[in-house]
Design an enzyme around this catalytic site. Sequence first.
Site, PDB file in Angstrom:
ATOM      1  N   GLY A  11     117.871  37.189 -50.385  1.00  0.00           N
ATOM      2  CA  GLY A  11     118.469  36.357 -49.356  1.00  0.00           C
ATOM      3  C   GLY A  11     119.544  35.438 -49.892  1.00  0.00           C
ATOM      4  O   GLY A  11     119.877  35.437 -51.085  1.00  0.00           O
ATOM      5  N   ILE A  35     111.728  43.058 -49.244  1.00  0.00           N
ATOM      6  CA  ILE A  35     111.233  43.913 -48.171  1.00  0.00           C
ATOM      7  C   ILE A  35     112.043  45.201 -48.175  1.00  0.00           C
ATOM      8  O   ILE A  35     113.122  45.259 -48.760  1.00  0.00           O
ATOM      9  CB  ILE A  35     111.324  43.221 -46.802  1.00  0.00           C
ATOM     10  N   TYR A 143     113.904  27.193 -35.154  1.00  0.00           N
ATOM     11  CA  TYR A 143     114.102  27.001 -36.591  1.00  0.00           C
ATOM     12  C   TYR A 143     113.499  25.674 -37.043  1.00  0.00           C
ATOM     13  O   TYR A 143     112.725  25.607 -38.003  1.00  0.00           O
ATOM     14  CB  TYR A 143     115.597  27.043 -36.907  1.00  0.00           C
ATOM     15  N   LYS A 147     110.122  24.691 -39.391  1.00  0.00           N
ATOM     16  CA  LYS A 147     110.253  23.893 -40.606  1.00  0.00           C
ATOM     17  C   LYS A 147     109.282  22.708 -40.601  1.00  0.00           C
ATOM     18  O   LYS A 147     108.679  22.387 -41.628  1.00  0.00           O
ATOM     19  CB  LYS A 147     111.699  23.414 -40.788  1.00  0.00           C
TER      20      LYS A 147
END
Length: 318
Positions: A11, A35, A143, A147
């Site tokens: 990522g 993945i 998001y 978090k």
Amino acid sequence: MRNILVIGSTGQIGSELTRELRHTYGGSHVVAGYIQRAEPKGELLDGGPSALADVTDCTMIAQVVKDHHIDTIFNMAALLSVVAESKPQIAWKIGINGLWNILEVARETHCAVFTPSSIGSFGPTTPHLLTPQDTIQRPKTMYGITKVTTELLSDYYFLKYGVDTRSVRYPGVISYVTPPGGGTTDYAVDIYYAAVRGERFTCPLKAGTYMDMIYMPDALKATMTLMEANPDRLVHRNAFNIASMSFDPEAIYAEIRKHDPQFEMVYDIDPLKQCIADSWPDRMDDHCAREEWDWNPTYDLASMTTDMLEKLSVKLNK
């Protein structure tokens, strides 16, 4: 840290973190977890061991930890802010169900766990200027919700089970290595690419939209320094505010024009990105990180801009 697993190693942050950890601790001691649709390539593949490590598969994670004698897990798997709004169920599955899997494995195997939080964990009712370490967190995005949940769940596993969980709240992360992938702060990377390519930049956020930002080398330094910090000094764990620089589009534009006076920028506001940005802090107060583990950033806007333009010019052959 002796044997490390980076989940989400391909990522935006994970790819650079994996390289930096291998540089520091040795390639053979850092496993690049991935993945199937995002397998490591090039230096990530050749620089050390890799393993299929889907955060949503608890059994798979446990097997990788066992096979490689892992003692520290960096959980970098997550969807970025804009993408998470379009895929909220997947954002929860990866961010929270995935974290639960990791924490359960860590509880059973006595691993330390780093799972980043974000400025997105704050909301419109949070104080925007010098946002305190401990303050109201009522985000309005999936998001941000994931978090905040990440922070609470990580604290729970530390307090109840003694799992060594630690975290920082990343500002917008700027890098010349990995292209941005769906974050609200991505404009602060895209603008450098446009400048180096000699293109006019179209900014999706309004002038006067201030947000905390951090250059990737400092983000990596913060991550690794916190995980090496003496636990006896840590009053807070999940998650520390870290601040480096705060600017709006006009400020970064003006800084780039010091290097290229012909560079042009226009505005075409993205309503979703603007709404998210308006709910985030202008600048965080990071004195707890400075006091508890000696956080101190290296880069400001001027030094980052010089480095970004130099590095991107080489990368893009300009």
